[in-house]
Design a protein around this motif. Structure first.
Motif, PDB file in Angstrom:
ATOM      1  N   LYS A 105      64.674  64.139  21.533  1.00  0.00           N
ATOM      2  CA  LYS A 105      64.726  65.337  22.077  1.00  0.00           C
ATOM      3  C   LYS A 105      65.289  66.071  22.472  1.00  0.00           C
ATOM      4  O   LYS A 105      66.366  65.877  23.263  1.00  0.00           O
ATOM      5  N   LEU A 106      65.929  67.384  22.025  1.00  0.00           N
ATOM      6  CA  LEU A 106      67.019  68.793  21.729  1.00  0.00           C
ATOM      7  C   LEU A 106      66.293  69.567  23.073  1.00  0.00           C
ATOM      8  O   LEU A 106      65.082  69.626  22.376  1.00  0.00           O
ATOM      9  N   SER A 107      66.393  69.732  23.557  1.00  0.00           N
ATOM     10  CA  SER A 107      66.279  70.805  24.625  1.00  0.00           C
ATOM     11  C   SER A 107      66.042  72.148  23.716  1.00  0.00           C
ATOM     12  O   SER A 107      65.586  73.248  24.135  1.00  0.00           O
ATOM     13  N   SER A 108      67.181  72.315  23.066  1.00  0.00           N
ATOM     14  CA  SER A 108      67.176  74.008  21.649  1.00  0.00           C
ATOM     15  C   SER A 108      67.523  73.084  20.287  1.00  0.00           C
ATOM     16  O   SER A 108      68.562  72.460  20.110  1.00  0.00           O
ATOM     17  N   PRO A 109      67.105  73.746  19.392  1.00  0.00           N
ATOM     18  CA  PRO A 109      66.893  73.409  18.535  1.00  0.00           C
ATOM     19  C   PRO A 109      68.472  74.013  17.416  1.00  0.00           C
ATOM     20  O   PRO A 109      68.457  75.124  16.314  1.00  0.00           O
ATOM     21  N   LEU A 110      69.687  73.219  18.572  1.00  0.00           N
ATOM     22  CA  LEU A 110      70.980  74.354  17.538  1.00  0.00           C
ATOM     23  C   LEU A 110      71.639  72.872  17.472  1.00  0.00           C
ATOM     24  O   LEU A 110      71.834  72.040  18.377  1.00  0.00           O
ATOM     25  N   ILE A 111      72.565  72.560  16.836  1.00  0.00           N
ATOM     26  CA  ILE A 111      73.531  71.410  16.424  1.00  0.00           C
ATOM     27  C   ILE A 111      75.204  72.498  16.244  1.00  0.00           C
ATOM     28  O   ILE A 111      75.440  73.992  16.141  1.00  0.00           O
ATOM     29  N   ASP A 155      82.140  59.733  24.562  1.00  0.00           N
ATOM     30  CA  ASP A 155      82.206  59.380  25.444  1.00  0.00           C
ATOM     31  C   ASP A 155      81.934  60.491  26.358  1.00  0.00           C
ATOM     32  O   ASP A 155      81.786  60.249  27.928  1.00  0.00           O
ATOM     33  N   ASN A 156      81.996  61.656  25.937  1.00  0.00           N
ATOM     34  CA  ASN A 156      81.065  62.785  26.778  1.00  0.00           C
ATOM     35  C   ASN A 156      79.902  63.674  27.063  1.00  0.00           C
ATOM     36  O   ASN A 156      79.377  64.149  27.628  1.00  0.00           O
ATOM     37  N   ALA A 157      79.480  62.126  25.737  1.00  0.00           N
ATOM     38  CA  ALA A 157      78.046  63.342  24.818  1.00  0.00           C
ATOM     39  C   ALA A 157      77.198  61.614  24.708  1.00  0.00           C
ATOM     40  O   ALA A 157      76.680  61.449  24.626  1.00  0.00           O
ATOM     41  N   PRO A 158      77.129  60.423  26.279  1.00  0.00           N
ATOM     42  CA  PRO A 158      76.762  59.348  25.793  1.00  0.00           C
ATOM     43  C   PRO A 158      74.979  59.438  25.634  1.00  0.00           C
ATOM     44  O   PRO A 158      74.342  58.641  25.178  1.00  0.00           O
ATOM     45  N   HIS A 159      74.843  60.803  26.001  1.00  0.00           N
ATOM     46  CA  HIS A 159      72.942  60.808  25.890  1.00  0.00           C
ATOM     47  C   HIS A 159      72.464  61.304  24.240  1.00  0.00           C
ATOM     48  O   HIS A 159      71.627  61.993  24.380  1.00  0.00           O
ATOM     49  N   ALA A 160      73.548  62.093  24.148  1.00  0.00           N
ATOM     50  CA  ALA A 160      73.476  63.733  22.747  1.00  0.00           C
ATOM     51  C   ALA A 160      73.370  63.025  21.541  1.00  0.00           C
ATOM     52  O   ALA A 160      73.147  61.539  21.386  1.00  0.00           O
ATOM     53  N   LEU A 161      72.651  63.704  20.988  1.00  0.00           N
ATOM     54  CA  LEU A 161      72.300  63.343  19.489  1.00  0.00           C
ATOM     55  C   LEU A 161      74.177  64.007  18.574  1.00  0.00           C
ATOM     56  O   LEU A 161      73.649  65.217  18.972  1.00  0.00           O
ATOM     57  N   ILE A 162      74.518  62.656  18.298  1.00  0.00           N
ATOM     58  CA  ILE A 162      76.154  62.597  17.642  1.00  0.00           C
ATOM     59  C   ILE A 162      75.829  62.888  16.772  1.00  0.00           C
ATOM     60  O   ILE A 162      75.232  61.770  15.935  1.00  0.00           O
ATOM     61  N   ILE A 163      75.876  64.081  15.355  1.00  0.00           N
ATOM     62  CA  ILE A 163      75.950  63.444  13.628  1.00  0.00           C
ATOM     63  C   ILE A 163      77.673  62.788  13.352  1.00  0.00           C
ATOM     64  O   ILE A 163      78.689  63.767  13.519  1.00  0.00           O
ATOM     65  N   GLY A 164      78.011  61.585  12.965  1.00  0.00           N
ATOM     66  CA  GLY A 164      79.118  61.675  11.921  1.00  0.00           C
ATOM     67  C   GLY A 164      79.067  62.577  10.728  1.00  0.00           C
ATOM     68  O   GLY A 164      78.118  63.246  10.130  1.00  0.00           O
ATOM     69  N   ASN A 165      80.337  61.863  10.480  1.00  0.00           N
ATOM     70  CA  ASN A 165      80.796  63.024   8.983  1.00  0.00           C
ATOM     71  C   ASN A 165      81.658  61.427   8.076  1.00  0.00           C
ATOM     72  O   ASN A 165      83.009  61.465   8.456  1.00  0.00           O
TER      73      ASN A 165
END
Length: 349
Positions: A54-60, A112-122
């Motif tokens: 769940k994201l607080s805002s529809p932004l990546i 390391d600094n965003a342990p709970h965030a939605l992270i997208i690899g590449n």
């Protein structure tokens, strides 16, 4: 070396004019104002569910960097802001961190600094063998496969053999257990390519259209002869047109990106049907100042989005997707030429 190229890209994006000379096309799209919104601004919900989070805002924060020691601090600041505001973040191509272990921390600093965030690899389309390591490196929630034929043909050391992309992407989709995103890098995705990508198993498409950063422009600054890059500086499909094309031709989630600079443009993209939007260049420039500046930009974006939602009477993102749009100008002309009925957006009730 890849690492040196990454540093050059950062410096060019920070200091040079690298944006398209033509616009996204969102100026041709108008949300229809309501004088009776029947919503309380303070109660407007901008949250979304994306790839299980769940994201607080529809932004990546779209893929920006990684792969050079100088990029570690940038990714750290972006990641802190991402975690603090509960949005999503993508990283740059992870090939450098996979093939050069001394550069891995320029990417792992994100998780390391965003342990709970939605992270997208590449990773790139031909880099099937890198997918497992890219996922493991960041414990990614999704993996983006970047498509950049325009950049490669302009880049002095570019790989211009694009044979096998479809089979490579299909293999990645078949052999991974997290969502796979097909992601352009500034030239947009058309309906035929979108249909192919959906058919081979891609879970979402990030269209990255024309109107923002031109990677032909970036590589023009690196080339000995700038003529080719100057000629193809604005090559591609505008973000507004590409967004509609992909939405009209597939049923998978769409991330609208490429030159989106504020919450109003995001509201238009979401009203067209996008799940969320991506932004890169504005956050890169703020990251040099510190994570607080990135967070201010994110909060400003959300305030602008909520303002647009208030003015059309949308209390949440799903309601925003049902609001009326009027498509005019060159964007309408192009879409009509593609046999897309633009009037249906204005006929919504």
């Amino acid at each position: 070396m890849i690492s040196d190229r990454k540093l050059e890209h950062l410096e060019i994006c920070k200091n040079k004019d690298i944006e398209h000379h033509i616009t996204t096309g969102f100026e041709d799209i108008q949300l229809v104002h309501t004088s009776l919104p029947e919503v309380n601004y303070e109660e407007i919900d901008t949250s979304i569910e994306l790839f299980g989070k769940k994201l607080s805002s529809p932004l990546i924060i779209s893929a920006i960097t990684g792969g050079h020691p100088s990029s570690k601090k940038i990714n750290e600041k972006l990641a802190i802001a991402t975690e603090n505001t509960n949005i999503g973040m993508g990283v740059g191509s992870q090939r450098a961190g996979i093939t050069n272990p001394e550069l891995t921390d320029t990417f792992t600093v994100v998780r390391d600094n965003a342990p709970h965030a939605l992270i997208i690899g590449n990773i790139g389309a031909p880099q099937v063998e890198y997918a497992p390591k890219a996922i493991e490196m960041l414990n990614t929630d999704a993996l983006a496969i970047h498509l950049n034929p325009l950049q490669e043909i302009i880049q002095p050391e570019g790989d211009v053999d694009a044979k096998g992309y479809v089979e490579d992407i299909k293999a990645i989709c078949s052999n991974t257990n997290i969502p796979i995103i097909a992601k352009e890098t500034g030239a947009g995705i058309g309906m035929e390519d979108a249909k192919i990508l959906e058919k081979i198993g891609v879970d979402a498409i990030d269209i990255q259209g024309v109107g923002g950063t031109s990677w032909a422009a970036v590589e023009t600054y690196r080339a000995e002869n700038p003529d080719l890059g100057n000629l193809f500086w604005d090559w591609g499909i505008t973000t507004a047109v590409s967004t509609v094309e992909v939405l009209e031709s597939t049923k998978i989630p769409v991330i609208s990106s490429g030159g989106i600079r504020n919450g109003l443009e995001a509201a238009k993209a979401i009203a067209l049907g996008s799940e969320c939007v991506g932004m890169a260049l504005p956050f890169l420039k703020h990251a040099y100042l510190g994570h607080n500046y990135v967070e201010e930009k994110i909060n400003q974006f959300t305030h602008e989005l909520k303002t647009a939602m208030f003015l059309v009477g949308a209390s949440n993102i799903e309601e925003l997707k049902q609001k009326r749009l009027i498509i005019t100008g060159k964007t309408r002309e192009i879409l009509n030429e593609l046999d897309i009925d633009t009037k249906k957006y204005a006929r919504r009730i």
